[in-house]
Every structure is written in structure tokens, then in C-alpha cells.
Design a protein around this motif. Structure first.
Motif, PDB file in Angstrom:
ATOM      1  N   UNK A 127       0.817  -1.208   0.000  1.00  0.00           N
ATOM      2  CA  UNK A 127       0.000   0.000   0.000  1.00  0.00           C
ATOM      3  C   UNK A 127       0.854   1.262   0.000  1.00  0.00           C
ATOM      4  N   UNK A 128       0.272   2.358  -0.484  1.00  0.00           N
ATOM      5  CA  UNK A 128       1.021   3.617  -0.589  1.00  0.00           C
ATOM      6  C   UNK A 128       1.490   4.103   0.775  1.00  0.00           C
ATOM      7  N   UNK A 129       0.594   4.112   1.765  1.00  0.00           N
ATOM      8  CA  UNK A 129       0.981   4.606   3.088  1.00  0.00           C
ATOM      9  C   UNK A 129       1.949   3.626   3.765  1.00  0.00           C
ATOM     10  N   UNK A 130       1.732   2.324   3.578  1.00  0.00           N
ATOM     11  CA  UNK A 130       2.676   1.350   4.137  1.00  0.00           C
ATOM     12  C   UNK A 130       4.076   1.608   3.599  1.00  0.00           C
ATOM     13  N   UNK A 131       4.155   1.840   2.284  1.00  0.00           N
ATOM     14  CA  UNK A 131       5.474   2.096   1.672  1.00  0.00           C
ATOM     15  C   UNK A 131       6.105   3.359   2.257  1.00  0.00           C
ATOM     16  N   UNK A 132       5.267   4.359   2.491  1.00  0.00           N
ATOM     17  CA  UNK A 132       5.802   5.616   3.045  1.00  0.00           C
ATOM     18  C   UNK A 132       6.348   5.407   4.461  1.00  0.00           C
ATOM     19  N   UNK A 133       5.611   4.654   5.296  1.00  0.00           N
ATOM     20  CA  UNK A 133       6.068   4.393   6.669  1.00  0.00           C
ATOM     21  C   UNK A 133       7.358   3.582   6.639  1.00  0.00           C
ATOM     22  N   UNK A 134       7.362   2.526   5.816  1.00  0.00           N
ATOM     23  CA  UNK A 134       8.573   1.697   5.709  1.00  0.00           C
ATOM     24  C   UNK A 134       9.772   2.519   5.238  1.00  0.00           C
ATOM     25  N   UNK A 135       9.541   3.379   4.258  1.00  0.00           N
ATOM     26  CA  UNK A 135      10.628   4.205   3.713  1.00  0.00           C
ATOM     27  C   UNK A 135      11.231   5.083   4.796  1.00  0.00           C
ATOM     28  N   UNK A 136      10.399   5.843   5.500  1.00  0.00           N
ATOM     29  CA  UNK A 136      10.914   6.758   6.525  1.00  0.00           C
ATOM     30  C   UNK A 136      11.577   5.994   7.676  1.00  0.00           C
ATOM     31  N   UNK A 137      11.001   4.851   8.045  1.00  0.00           N
ATOM     32  CA  UNK A 137      11.550   4.089   9.172  1.00  0.00           C
ATOM     33  C   UNK A 137      12.916   3.511   8.827  1.00  0.00           C
ATOM     34  N   UNK A 138      12.997   2.807   7.719  1.00  0.00           N
ATOM     35  CA  UNK A 138      14.253   2.135   7.363  1.00  0.00           C
ATOM     36  C   UNK A 138      15.333   3.139   6.962  1.00  0.00           C
ATOM     37  N   UNK A 139      14.935   4.203   6.276  1.00  0.00           N
ATOM     38  CA  UNK A 139      15.920   5.229   5.904  1.00  0.00           C
ATOM     39  C   UNK A 139      16.508   5.881   7.155  1.00  0.00           C
ATOM     40  N   UNK A 140      15.660   6.157   8.149  1.00  0.00           N
ATOM     41  CA  UNK A 140      16.129   6.795   9.388  1.00  0.00           C
ATOM     42  C   UNK A 140      17.051   5.862  10.166  1.00  0.00           C
ATOM     43  N   UNK A 141      16.653   4.613  10.322  1.00  0.00           N
ATOM     44  CA  UNK A 141      17.499   3.662  11.052  1.00  0.00           C
ATOM     45  C   UNK A 141      18.849   3.531  10.354  1.00  0.00           C
ATOM     46  N   UNK A 142      18.831   3.468   9.029  1.00  0.00           N
ATOM     47  CA  UNK A 142      20.099   3.366   8.283  1.00  0.00           C
ATOM     48  C   UNK A 142      20.960   4.597   8.506  1.00  0.00           C
ATOM     49  N   UNK A 143      20.362   5.774   8.414  1.00  0.00           N
ATOM     50  CA  UNK A 143      21.132   7.006   8.562  1.00  0.00           C
ATOM     51  C   UNK A 143      21.675   7.150   9.976  1.00  0.00           C
ATOM     52  N   UNK A 144      20.851   6.884  10.987  1.00  0.00           N
ATOM     53  CA  UNK A 144      21.298   7.010  12.379  1.00  0.00           C
ATOM     54  C   UNK A 144      22.410   6.000  12.666  1.00  0.00           C
ATOM     55  N   UNK A 145      22.242   4.778  12.181  1.00  0.00           N
ATOM     56  CA  UNK A 145      23.268   3.751  12.378  1.00  0.00           C
ATOM     57  C   UNK A 145      24.593   4.182  11.756  1.00  0.00           C
ATOM     58  N   UNK A 146      24.538   4.587  10.505  1.00  0.00           N
ATOM     59  CA  UNK A 146      25.769   4.984   9.805  1.00  0.00           C
ATOM     60  C   UNK A 146      26.392   6.234  10.406  1.00  0.00           C
ATOM     61  N   UNK A 147      25.538   7.170  10.838  1.00  0.00           N
ATOM     62  CA  UNK A 147      26.057   8.412  11.420  1.00  0.00           C
ATOM     63  C   UNK A 147      26.734   8.160  12.765  1.00  0.00           C
TER      64      UNK A 147
END
Length: 853
Positions: free
Chosen positions: A687-707
Motif C-alpha cells: 500500500x502507498x501509506x505502508x510504503x511511506x512508513x517503511x521508507x521513513x523508518x528504514x531510511x532513518x534507522x540506516x542514517x542514524x546507524x551509519x552516522x
């Protein structure tokens, strides 16, 4: 359920402590991580620099703990030093009492910050059970010839009757009593760090986890240079002066000699001459100056002619000998053959004192004339005015001149280091006693191991005049361990840098009572994986720690070469200062609406600079915690600047950090029921909203981890803030159970990723959501790269080179479809309707550009 920092912070600090959440033990089945911040001097109160340093380390330690590392994160106290003696004099209190009371108060303050220390490993370097082992190491170094005693020149205050470090001499006066400082020759103890100069230098090229800036500073301090030592006879007396030079190719151009005021021969050259009195006065004047300023490029070059001449060994030329302010005993031999044509410092000196300038290196295609030169020529060329070496390329000439000097028996090829042996003797009470006994028959005898520690006597009077240990007969008078005759104990104590050169090893087994440390524990925990501290320690502390580690390796205690795998040097905390013409420097709370609280005058606002007690531009961390909470203090210090840069204090920044914590609090607290109902339930990803939630969640975890891995903690916080904002925007759109399950998952991941930064809030939210245990020990969330890329992207639409619209399109859309969607946009239509379309350009996934006429 309003956010109440005082309540929740006290609650979780008590739980962490009572349940020993951060206690660690060696466990070979787990990967270890040793995170260490430089330990503080117990001055009485923590400052914002401490908050920043320890908050940075705490993020790393907590993050690694959540990644299932066995984390060692200890804290202790660098507790010896002169300030305790000054406090004893001022407040009529024993240094031990002053120190331990400060430790108690500062420990309470550090606990208020919620730092994840294993307090069971706490050490204080003034504890006899700590310095006992330091004394043992000293004795083993003494037995190996690495600790020795020699005479050296020191800053001496005749009123305080003590040696002063260069930093304690201010404008030639003692910092404590303001009396004139003398240069005195006394005996003191040294560590032979020069035996390790080459290895210390070599390993600066292997420390890949250290900032290059620090490594460069250490290389410069070690100061390796290859050249020649050359002997110059002194005309008329039976003395010679040995110089070190990296430019033996210029030897024929030496027209005078410069020697350091500290050079042992300086006074011999003056002795019995008509200039002796003036010469000695010149020496004393220069020796009062700071060594760093003496060698500064813009420092005026000063010299004093001794009336003596040296004889150049290759041409017999007599050259005048000067005592010069810019020559130091710390480099080379303390004597320099001066070649003004080819050294800028020598050139300026020769011009000032009217000395000869002889060109001995001519550049290709140019003819240097000493009469017309405005600066020294330091480049390559052919040798001239150099006897049998004329015409040689100067690089080849260096080797040939050295060979000639060796044939004559007046010189040799040599490697020189700027680094000198480490003087550790201090004529003060509050330090580790040096475990040596002096016997008239046996000489210097180490105290037997079984008699350690040599404890500081408690019944001493500290007046500031001299070393009180010298007046303590029960301490000084002992029997010789070898022959049993009357003897006397060494009264010097060790430089406090000695304690800080091995404390990180003692943390591995702080309660070991059979040796310096437990070897198995040390082999498990060491080396330190991440060391964190100020750039001001880039040379001495870090260099001494590296040296000490190599000594302990060679003594058989450890099997590694370097103590610290990675190093982070955090910036300072800075703030503007306030000054009143009548009341001088003011604390921030003494300024009301730009006016002095005491007299009403307008306050002068100074530049932004490092927080310091002297200028009162400080913020009390305890007051900050009382007002906003420890999590706010931590978050501001982590978000306001990258860790390695200076942080500028900002009240607005503090308030912003507090507001953000409240936003996180409300977001989670308002959805606790949703989390309890939907967390862990299945969801779809189409779903569109599911994809949006997944995108923001995984992108943030990746960025925080790498940072966090890159220590870019400020951008990690920024990513968490952006994630929080996106969750607020998503929340009103939630409809299906799948969307709610994903939203609950996103909120739980948010709690986890904020945990290293604002741990009290995270623990409270974790607990309120009904999870068991501590979020501090929960698993760090994982991310999947396939969810970090959006299916739909935003591209720009340009009309005649100007962006006129933004449109959402599927990723990797075809050109024709992208241009069709762009033309259908209402904003774009306003610019193209009724006009001739000349050109259509599509840059994949970036922009559509239309040119119209």
C-alpha cells in the motif's frame, strides 16, 4: 502524562544503579567493545565540556551495547596535582580531604547525566592501591635503565622553594606568589622515552583510527631529522661545540654560531670575560620566556656575542659565537651553525647584527648576490665557495661532506629527534612518591616490592614554601634495603601525567591485588576501541600513554603495541563573555537586559570563546539539568555541532532540544494503546501509506546507524527529528490495521534509536509501552535497503531554465511519460499554453526542462 524530566530521570538512574545494568565482566563468548572518555580532574564541579565529552562517549557505549557487544565503559579520577595543594593552602584543608570530597560531589553530578558507567570499576589515582602499582612499574623501569636521574635546568621559584612547569611561569614570575623566577640546575628523575622515539614515530603511520591532525602533531613533537653532527673547536680554550645540522652541504657558508641560553657551555664561554655579567643577565632574561614563543617566526631574534669564536673544521674560518633566544636545548645539540644565505632565521639575525653572508648554494640559471639578497635561499642548486665540493649538486653534496667529516674525525651522519626524555620529578606533596632510597654506601636503591606502596604521610603542613615531604622526618629517614644503614627517602613525587599513562589498563581489573592488572582481563578488553577527549591532550598525554604501553609490553605485561585503536578529539564548548567596566567579568546570571545586575551599567559583550571560570562565560550543568533535565543537556550538546568541532552555546538551542523531547514524548504517549494493540502484528508492504512508513523508518534507522558509526552524532539527531516530524504527518492518514501495525513498529524503533541520546525518556516510554527489561539492552533495530528507496520520487520542472513546478513520478519513468506528466501540471500549463515548444530535455529521476518561445 506530561513529560516530567526530574521525576523520570531520578527513577531510571536509581534503577540502573540498583540493578547494575551497566556492570560488565570479561566473556570470551562475546565480542567486546571498550569505550573510554578521558577521566576528569576532581576540581569540584563538572562543566559543559565534561557534559559534551561524556555524552559523546555514552552514545557510543549505549549503541554498542544495543548491538550486543560486551561493553566496558568505566570512569575514574585523575586525582593528584598542584590544585589540591593550592586549595590546602587557601582553605586550610588536607589535599586528600579536598580531593575526595570533590570526587564525591562530581560523581553525584555525573550520575545525574545518566551515563552508562560501570561504577564498580571506579578508580582514583591518589588511592595507594592505585599508585602502589605505579611505583612497581617505576622500579622495573629503573632496573631496566628506563628510569634514571640527571641534572637539568628548571624554572625555580625561590619564594615557594619549588620547581615550576613552563606553564606556571607568567611574564617571568611565579603564578602563585608573583616573585621573579630563576633558572636553576637541579637533579631530577627522567623516563627514557627517547629509546622509543623511532617506534613511536613509526606507529603514527599505522594508527588508521586516529585524526591525521593529532598524528601530525605527534610526528612534529618527535621531530625526526637526518643530518650530521659536526664538532667545532672553540678558539683559545680547550672546549668544542657539537652542532647538529640537516644541511651539511652548507657547512662552508657558516659565518657564526648560535647556542641556546640553556647550553652547558654558555656560562663557560662567558666565564672570566668582561662581558660575563651582561651575558648572564641576557641568559636569565631569555630563560624566563616561554619556549614556544621563543621559536615563533614573528618573534624578534635576539643574540649576545660571547666574545669567543668557533673554528669551522673544513676551512679553518673563525666564526663568532652568539647566545640566541631562538635556539633551544630541546632540539639537536642546543647549538646551531648559522648559514644566513640559506636559512631565513639566520639571515634575519645576520642582517640585524651585521654578520657575514656567504652564498654556498647557487640555484640553476640564477646568480645570488649576498649584497642584494632580501631573504635566504633554501632551495636546491650547485655548491659554490665550498672548496673541493664546488659544482656538486647540493643533495649529493650532503653525503659527500659527511664522508669528508668522518675522514677528518670531526663529524658523523646521525639521526636526531626533537623529543627529549620525560622529566617526571615534581617537588610537591600531592603526587605519587618515587620509590627510591638513597644510601651513602649503596647509592640509589629501589624500595623492595614487598614494601610497596610508599604512602604519602598524612601529618604534613602544606604552606606553599617548598616540598613538605622534605620536612617530614618519619617519611625521609629510613634504613637502606641493601645494607640496613641509615638512609633517606626520595622526596620528589611523580608528574601526574604518569598516572594517566596507564589508568586505562587498570580499569580492566581495578580490584586486582596481586599485580598491576590481571593479564587475562587485560588481554580480553584491551586495546581501547574508542578513546574520546580534548585536542589539548594530543601530544603529551597521548604520547606518554603510547610510550608507557610499549614499556609494559617490553616488561612482559601485555602483548599489544598501542593502547587506543580509535581516537575522537571533541571540540570545546564556547560562549560569549560579559564584562562591566566597574565589576569586570560577569556570570551570565549577573546580566539583566544587557545591564550589569550590580551597578546598572551597559554590559560589554565579548567574543565567543572557550568557556572558562576566569572569564565567567560558563553555564552550570546542574542548573541546566534542574531546569530542563539531563536528556535536554545531553541532546543539545550532541546536536549543536559535529563532535570534533567547537560548540557554540545557545539558549534557543537548549529550548529547541527540550521542545523536541516533548514532541517525541507526546507522539509515543498518545499512541501507547495503538502500540500495545498493533505492535508485532503482520502487515503488507504494497500500500502507498505502508510504503511511506517503511521508507521513513528504514531510511532513518540506516542514517542514524551509519552516522553513529562515523561519529556524526549531530546529523544522527537531525535524522531522528525529521523522522519524528514525518510520523506526525503520517499519523492522521492511518486507516488499515496494516498501516497501524507499521506505525506501531516505527514508534518502537523511534524509542530504540533515541535511547543512546536521551536514555531516560527512552526507558520511560519503553516501560509505558509495556515492554519488559530495559531499552538500553534491547536489540538495535535493523534496516533493509530495499525499503530505503522510494518507488515515487519528486522531480523539478524547468521552463526556460527556471524551476516552475515539482511533480511526483514513478522512479525510473520513461522520458516521454515524464514529459507528458510535466505538461499536464497546472502550473506548467500557465507557462507553455499558447507558446511554441522548442526543446524537451529529461534528466532521469531529476528534472524535466522545457524551452518555449
Amino acid at each position: 502524562m506530561k513529560y516530567n524530566p526530574a521525576e523520570i530521570e531520578q527513577k531510571w538512574q536509581s534503577k540502573w544503579e540498583s540493578e547494575k545494568v551497566f556492570k560488565c565482566e570479561a566473556d570470551n563468548s562475546k565480542k567486546k567493545y571498550y569505550c573510554l572518555e578521558m577521566f576528569p580532574y576532581p576540581s569540584g564541579k563538572i562543566h559543559m565540556g565534561h557534559v559534551r565529552n561524556y555524552a559523546i562517549g555514552d552514545v557510543i557505549a549505549r549503541y554498542k551495547l544495543m548491538q550486543d557487544y560486551n561493553v566496558l565503559h568505566p570512569m575514574g579520577w585523575d586525582a593528584f596535582g598542584l590544585p589540591a595543594e593550592n586549595a590546602a593552602i587557601k582553605n586550610k584543608v588536607h589535599p586528600a580531604k579536598w580531593t575526595y570530597s570533590n570526587i564525591e560531589y562530581m560523581k553525584k553530578q555525573l550520575k545525574m547525566l545518566g551515563l552508562s558507567y560501570d561504577w564498580d570499576r571506579e578508580i582514583a589515582t591518589c588511592d595507594p592501591e592505585y599508585y602502589k602499582w605505579e611505583q612497581k612499574i617505576f622500579i622495573e623501569m629503573f632496573n631496566k635503565g628506563l628510569a634514571y636521574k640527571k641534572t637539568s635546568l628548571v624554572n625555580w621559584c625561590p619564594d615557594c622553594n619549588t620547581v615550576l612547569a613552563n606553564e606556571q611561569v607568567e611574564d617571568g614570575k611565579c603564578w602563585r606568589c608573583s616573585n621573579e623566577v630563576e633558572i636553576k640546575e637541579i637533579e631530577g628523575w627522567f623516563f627514557k622515552i627517547t629509546d622509543y622515539a623511532e617506534e613511536l614515530l613509526e606507529y603514527t603511520y599505522k594508527l588508521s583510527g586516529w585524526p591525521e591532525r593529532v598524528l601530525t602533531m605527534q610526528r612534529n613533537w618527535i621531530g625526526k631529522s637526518v643530518g650530521a653532527e659536526i664538532d667545532f673547536k672553540v678558539d683559545g680554550i680547550d672546549e668544542k661545540i657539537t652542532v647538529f645540522t640537516t644541511r651539511p652541504d652548507t657547512l662552508y657558508g657558516a659565518t657564526f654560531m648560535s647556542i641556546a641560553p640553556e647550553h652547558p657551555i654558555a656560562k663557560k664561554l662567558l666565564s672570566g670575560t668582561e662581558v660575563e655579567k651582561d651575558g648572564l643577565a641576557f641568559i636569565n632574561e631569555i630563560l624566563k620566556e616561554d619556549k614556544i614563543s621563543r621559536t615563533a617566526e614573528d618573534k624578534e631574534k635576539k643574540g649576545f656575542f660571547t666574545g669567543r669564536y668557533a673554528i669551522n673544521p673544513v676551512n679553518g674560518m673563525k666564526i663568532p659565537i652568539y647566545i640566541a633566544n631562538f635556539v633551544l636545548m630541546d632540539y639537536g645539540t642546543g647549538a646551531v651553525m648559522a648559514v644566513p644565505a640559506h636559512d631565513q632565521r639566520d639571515f634575519e639575525f645576520a642582517k640585524k647584527y651585521g654578520l657575514d653572508i656567504i652564498v654556498v648554494i647557487q640555484p640553476d640559471g640564477e646568480q645570488l648576490d649576498p649584497e642584494k639578497m632580501t631573504e635566504a635561499y633554501t632551495g636546491p642548486g650547485k655548491m659554490v665557495n665550498s672548496g673541493k665540493f664546488d659544482g656538486l649538486d647540493n643533495e649529493k653534496g650532503k653525503e659527500e661532506v659527511i664522508k669528508y667529516l668522518e675522514e677528518l674525525g670531526v663529524g658523523k651522519k646521525t639521526v636526531n629527534y626533537r623529543l627529549k626524555d620525560w622529566g617526571i620529578s615534581r617537588q610537591r606533596y600531592w603526587g605519587t612518591p618515587i620509590p627510591i632510597i638513597y644510601c651513602d654506601d649503596c647509592g640509589a636503591v629501589p624500595v623492595p616490592f614487598e614494601d610497596l606502596p610508599v604512602k604519602l604521610p598524612t601529618d604534613v603542613e602544606i604552606t606553599g614554601a617548598g616540598n613538605p615531604l622534605e620536612q617530614c622526618e618519619e617519611f625521609v629517614k629510613v634504613k637502606c634495603p641493601k645494607c640496613g644503614k641509615d638512609a633517606r627517602r626520595e622526596t620528589d613525587t611523580m608528574d601526574t601525567f604518569v598516572e594517566s599513562s596507564w589508568y586505562f589498563l587498570r580499569y580492566c581489573s581495578p580490584h586486582c591485588d596481586t599485580n598491576i592488572f590481571d593479564k587475562d582481563e587485560t588481554e580480553y578488553w584491551m586495546p581501547v576501541d574508542q578513546y574520546i577527549g580534548g585536542i589539548e591532550h594530543a601530544i603529551l598525554h597521548l604520547l606518554y600513554s603510547r610510550f608507557y604501553t610499549k614499556v609494559l609490553r617490553d616488561l612482559g605485561y601485555i602483548n599489544f603495541d598501542e593502547p587506543f585503536e580509535r581516537l575522537l578529539t571533541q571540540g570545546m564548548v564556547c560562549k560569549e563573555s560579559y564584562r562591566c567596566e566597574e565589576h569586570n567579568w560577569l556570570f551570565p546570571e549577573e546580566v539583566i537586559d544587557g545591564k550589569c545586575k550590580h551597578c546598572g551599567r551597559d554590559v560589554i559583550i565579548g567574543r565567543i570563546e572557550k568557556m572558562s571560570k576566569s572569564k565567567k562565560n560558563v553555564v552550570d550543568p546542574e542548573a541546566l539539568i534542574d531546569q530542563y533535565g539531563a536528556d535536554t543537556a545531553r541532546l543539545f550538546s550532541l546536536f549543536a555541532a559535529p563532535p570534533e568541532k567547537d560548540l557554540e552555546w545557545s539558549e534557543q538551542g537548549v529550548e529547541g532540544a527540550f521542545r523536541f523531547i516533548n514532541r517525541v514524548w507526546r507522539l509515543v504517549v498518545n499512541h501507547i494503546d495503538l502500540i500495545k494493540e498493533y505492535y508485532g502484528k503482520s502487515y503488507n508492504v504494497d500500500g502507498k501509506l505502508e510504503k511511506e512508513i517503511l521508507y521513513h523508518t528504514h531510511l532513518t534507522v540506516k542514517k542514524v546507524t551509519n552516522d553513529i558509526e562515523r561519529f556524526q552524532l549531530n546529523t544522527a539527531v537531525a535524522a531522528i527529528m525529521e523522522f519524528t516530524n514525518n510520523l506526525y504527518l503520517i499519523e492522521p492518514k492511518l486507516a488499515s490495521e496494516s498501516e497501524k501495525a507499521l506505525f506501531a513498529d516505527a514508534l518502537v524503533k523511534l524509542i530504540k534509536i533515541i535511547s543512546p541520546f536521551i536514555p531516560h525518556v527512552a526507558e520511560e516510554l519503553w516501560n509505558r509501552c509495556g515492554f519488559e527489561g530495559y531499552v538500553s539492552k534491547a536489540d538495535w533495530p535493523a534496516y533493509d535497503d530495499k525499503f530505503t528507496v522510494k518507488d515515487e520520487i519528486t522531480i523539478a520542472v524547468q521552463i526556460n531554465g527556471k524551476v516552475r513546478a515539482q511533480i511526483n513520478v514513478p522512479r525510473d519513468i520513461e522520458k516521454d511519460e515524464a514529459i507528458r506528466l510535466a505538461k499536464e501540471n497546472e502550473k506548467v500549463k500557465n507557462y507553455i499554453d499558447g507558446k511554441q515548444l522548442i526543446k524537451e530535455i529529461y534528466v532521469p529521476n531529476k528534472l524535466v526542462s522545457l524551452v518555449v518561445k
